[in-house]
Design a protein around this motif. Sequence first.
Motif, short mmCIF file in Angstrom:
data_model
loop_
_atom_site.label_atom_id
_atom_site.label_comp_id
_atom_site.label_asym_id
_atom_site.label_seq_id
_atom_site.Cartn_x
_atom_site.Cartn_y
_atom_site.Cartn_z
N THR A 1 4.76 9.05 8.36
CA THR A 1 6.09 8.91 7.74
C THR A 1 6.73 10.28 7.56
OG1 THR A 1 5.31 6.97 6.57
CG2 THR A 1 7.30 7.96 5.73
N ILE B 1 8.11 11.44 10.81
CA ILE B 1 9.38 10.76 11.12
C ILE B 1 10.52 11.41 10.33
CG2 ILE B 1 10.65 8.57 10.84
CD1 ILE B 1 7.95 7.17 11.40
N GLN B 2 10.27 11.69 9.04
CA GLN B 2 11.31 12.31 8.22
C GLN B 2 11.70 13.67 8.76
OE1 GLN B 2 9.16 11.18 4.36
NE2 GLN B 2 11.18 11.80 3.70
N TYR C 1 18.74 5.05 2.39
CA TYR C 1 17.93 5.92 1.52
C TYR C 1 17.95 7.35 2.03
CZ TYR C 1 14.16 7.58 -1.38
OH TYR C 1 13.42 8.28 -2.29
N VAL D 1 4.99 15.03 -0.62
CA VAL D 1 5.81 13.90 -1.04
C VAL D 1 6.45 14.18 -2.41
CG1 VAL D 1 5.70 11.45 -1.75
CG2 VAL D 1 4.54 12.19 0.32
N ARG E 1 14.93 14.73 -3.27
CA ARG E 1 15.61 13.43 -3.20
C ARG E 1 16.41 13.16 -4.49
NH1 ARG E 1 16.14 11.37 1.83
NH2 ARG E 1 14.20 10.78 2.83
N ASP F 1 9.90 6.43 1.26
CA ASP F 1 9.98 6.76 2.68
C ASP F 1 8.93 5.97 3.47
OD1 ASP F 1 12.10 8.76 2.97
OD2 ASP F 1 10.87 9.93 1.60
N GLU F 2 7.72 5.89 2.89
CA GLU F 2 6.66 5.12 3.56
C GLU F 2 7.04 3.64 3.64
OE1 GLU F 2 3.63 8.03 1.40
OE2 GLU F 2 2.91 5.97 1.53
N ARG G 1 0.82 -1.22 0.00
CA ARG G 1 0.00 0.00 0.00
C ARG G 1 0.85 1.27 0.00
NH1 ARG G 1 -4.14 -2.86 3.10
NH2 ARG G 1 -3.05 -2.43 5.02
N ASN H 1 -4.39 4.41 6.03
CA ASN H 1 -3.27 4.49 5.08
C ASN H 1 -2.75 5.92 4.96
OD1 ASN H 1 -3.48 1.85 4.52
ND2 ASN H 1 -4.58 2.08 2.59
N GLN I 1 3.14 4.34 -0.93
CA GLN I 1 3.19 5.12 -2.17
C GLN I 1 4.49 5.88 -2.35
OE1 GLN I 1 -0.42 7.32 -2.80
NE2 GLN I 1 -1.62 5.64 -1.96
N SER I 2 5.34 5.84 -1.35
CA SER I 2 6.66 6.45 -1.52
C SER I 2 7.67 5.55 -0.81
CB SER I 2 6.69 7.86 -0.92
OG SER I 2 6.73 7.78 0.49
N SER J 1 -0.93 6.87 8.02
CA SER J 1 0.40 6.27 8.05
C SER J 1 1.37 7.07 7.16
CB SER J 1 0.27 4.82 7.59
OG SER J 1 1.48 4.33 7.18
N ARG J 2 0.85 7.60 6.04
CA ARG J 2 1.70 8.41 5.16
C ARG J 2 2.10 9.71 5.86
NH1 ARG J 2 -0.61 9.32 -0.65
NH2 ARG J 2 1.54 9.96 -0.96
N LYS K 1 10.55 -0.78 9.35
CA LYS K 1 11.22 -0.61 10.64
C LYS K 1 11.02 -1.86 11.47
CE LYS K 1 9.73 3.15 12.43
NZ LYS K 1 9.44 4.27 13.26
N ASN L 1 9.59 3.13 6.27
CA ASN L 1 8.97 3.31 7.59
C ASN L 1 8.27 2.01 8.01
OD1 ASN L 1 8.18 4.69 9.89
ND2 ASN L 1 6.22 5.27 8.98
N GLN L 2 7.64 1.36 7.03
CA GLN L 2 6.96 0.09 7.31
C GLN L 2 7.96 -1.03 7.58
OE1 GLN L 2 3.79 -0.75 7.60
NE2 GLN L 2 2.82 1.15 7.03
#
Lengths: 358, 668
Positions: free
Chosen positions: B70, B73-74, A57, B106, B113, A39-40, A34, B63, A36-37, B66-67, A46, A43-44
């Motif tokens: 993230t 966290i960054q 990265y 993003v 990036r 980074d995500e 699921r 979802n 989409q980037s 969760s994005r 971890k 993160n999953q």
Amino acid sequence: MSVGELNRYAFINAKLRSRIGGMLDDQRLENLLRCQSLDELFNQLKDTPYEPLMEIYDQSADIQRLEAWLFARNVRLHLDVAKLTDGVHSQTVMAMTRKLEVENLKSVVRLWFSNTVKHQNIDYRLGYLYQQQIVSPIDWARIANAQTYDEIVEALSRTPYAQSAAAITASQIATEGLFSLETAFDRTWFSMLRSVVAQLPGDDRKLVEAVLDRDSDLKNIINLVRFGWMYSLPGDKLRILMLEGGGITKTKEFRQYLETPPAERSPQKLVGRRFPDLAKELQDSGKSTAEMQTLVVEQYLFRIRRKEFHAMLRGYPFSFGIILTYFFLEERQDAIIRSLINGIHYGWDSPAIREFAV
Amino acid sequence: MNVFTVPMKLLTAVVLDEATDTVKKELLRLGVLDFIQVSRLAPEQAARLSVQKQQEEPGTYSNLRSRVETLFIQAGRPTPSSEKLNPDTMKPLEVGKAKALVDKVVGDLSTIREQQKQLSQSRIRVDELLRYITEEKLQYLDIRIGQVGKGNDALIRSRLANQAFVLIQPENWKDFVLLTLKRDRQQVSPLVETLQWMENPDGGLQHMAIPLLRSELEQQMENLGKANAEIKERITLRIKEDMESLETLWCDLRLHELLGEIALNFSHTRNTTIFSGWVPQSESSALESVIRAAANGACVIEWTDAKYLPREEVPVAVEDVPLLRPFQKLVDNYSVPEYGTINPTPFVAISYLVMFALMFADAGQGLVILLLGLLGLRNSKRNPQLKPKMISADMYRLFMYLGTASIVSGVIFGSYFGFALFPPLWFDYHAAVVGHESTGRDVYSILTITIWFGIVVIGLGLALNWINLIRKKDWFHLLLDKNGLVGGWLFGCGIWAAFAFVGSGYKQLPQGLFLPIAFGFPLVFLFAKVPLHRHMERRQGKEVEPKGIGPLVMDALLEWIVDVLEIFSGFLANTLSFMRVAGLGIAHVSLMTAFAQMADLAGGGVAGIIVLLLGNAMVIALEGLSAGIQALRLNYYEFFTKYFTGRGLSYNPIALHPHAGRQIISRP
């Protein structure tokens, strides 16, 4: 069950099973799909063995560095398992590790070829290559920077690949490319593996040989389809490509396949008697391209291997099967992670990633 | 403090549809209701009820959340705390807009990036050149020293932009120094020639150039590192730019997610909403008031006592006692107690600490563990944003308890860092282990103490089991189970017989009729277990497989043999298992004695002190860990197996706080 088997495998069995137990489960894979980037994704990941990918990265945003780390991890896992075994078992694991060495060797020779023969700039690409010792002492930088092919032969002179490299000339490389050299490396590796496996004791030998025979057959079929059908290679050259072991090369269908003109060769007939299920799948795939037919065989090989290794995992625990299964599952898991990284990076949609990853 | 699980009540409520949203928010705010589907309570009515279709696909909010997390966290920011979640200030959420916001951030990060990736590739180029210079692999390098007839250094750089190269012009040099890879010669040479490169014939200059090139490459690596750090900073700044919106979005997403979960448990008729769930009895009146207020009184509320429903369907909450939290974690790690039975936590707290203290009796080392716990706890309180990896705040609290227990037992047995610095309050453990007869005690005395301790623990486990069975009104198992009264009686008789046997100098068992009768009657009684069980099941109307006398007797005999074996071997093994407590205690003393002797052999002084310091550190780390694990093992396998079935269902209310759950704070 002998005391020797118990002593040899009790610890490694527990250790590898615990590692297998810690692999990514279906729920985690669903969550990863699921993302989409990248980074995500990281993160999953971890609290999994892939956690270092996040740091790499974060420091570079370079997915080729991530792939390089995955390769290095795979090498490390193989060498770890080799340390947990001794004698001929350890040699067998090291012989399996040579597969990675051969892959790395092919990569570095390809870089050299691009640079020296095709005059392309290989620039930073050497930086992604694994440059530590895997099994044999190979000076990777020397190969990549070789001015002539003879320097590569010299660089490999103290390795098991010396003969394969020396059997091919610089002019052959220049005119025909790296195909012969790469397949020669593959055969060298496979032959070494088989000769070490032949020294394994009783049941372990039977088990590993059965797996290798099956692999030989299916990889030979892949080569026969890909090169005999897609690239119309003549019979004598095809015969050289064959990996030793397995039964397909001893059949009359194999002889007929080689003797038949390339345009009339039939993969279904080749496999019909020995692998009827595969023949049916090839038949069902219709008049698809040779690439598709190759893919059908590859998928069949994967399913066979998955079935075999899962059976090993459920079966008798004190055998070499646990090591084979562990490597298979790790390799599969790495492939999934690699697909996810590439899929997300190149913007594939979720079903496409799923197709490659799961 | 309530030693049993918290009494629960089942709520069933009906409200008008127009009050549903307000009720949902209030239920979430209170966060005490563990929902169950109404259709589960009344399956025959399920067809008449409908569940409101969710606006979004399941998982959409989580979802997206969760994005967003993230991104936090960054940016090195913690996820907003649940205190920021306020159902009153929640805004309607447009998923499309929310996605667009996240995608925008993003997307911008991807652009940054990409620059970072190019930087990484430059680093690889420089790194390769630097490696060859450092490792003196000059055969892979081309060093040109000379001048260009056309253009300047900028032109050279632009021409070589796609190659790995370094170009410098050292101070007081007319010439440029150009470093490239030999393998790139075929591409580099024509480029350089177009600039009319004139090579300096002085070969000695090359040696002088190498350190200069190395220094330049090191400088470039440093600059690239700095540039990378700047890029990472830009990433953080970009996220922070939208931080406020992202935090608001996170809160909205979380609230929608939770309200969506609640809505999934709501069933609807044409005009009303029905919902049901479990709530601790102490919270029931608060919950009722909240629902009535939210529905403006237009509601029907019905309460059902837990005793009218099957025990296994009632979720289990236990009272939160802050002092006992570390031990509650040990229990949670094992399983959930059955509803209405004893919460093992207070008993585990005592038995765990006593076991550890007996295995690790040293006041000095206990003090070290206590201080470690205090320091760790202070550190985790000071840095609450640090997510604990292995050791949580509760674990540090456990260290403090264990350290204190060790100090107490160390004082009782007179051990301070392995030395008898002060006289013991009870007896000198060290002297008993090393065989000083003056104490009047030896290793066997220690073993006896731990066996008695084991008997007390097992006996307590049996007593707790009987209480649980009485509360469950499970008279059959109370009487005939191996951990029931028959089992307990046989255990007691076994202890009595064993100590009498030891008392006679291992010569004879107690004489007379009592022992055969004490063992005989219960064993005969135990034989009736199978037929009695069948009879009871038949009386309860359960279907029982018809059997003839022969198979029934065989069944009873087999069950009896297994029970007898389990009772005798099980209790014997469980009791002797406590000898490990003595074993570890003795090992602890032996190790400390060995280190004291090693310190003497080292000649005392500084060397001796170092040996003692290392020895103490090793004993604290290894013995401490070992004692902690063994105490846990004894609790899990010897104590819990007597009374703790672990078949309970965890109480999980939908609440704003993510950790709301089994432990509830009891209200007066």
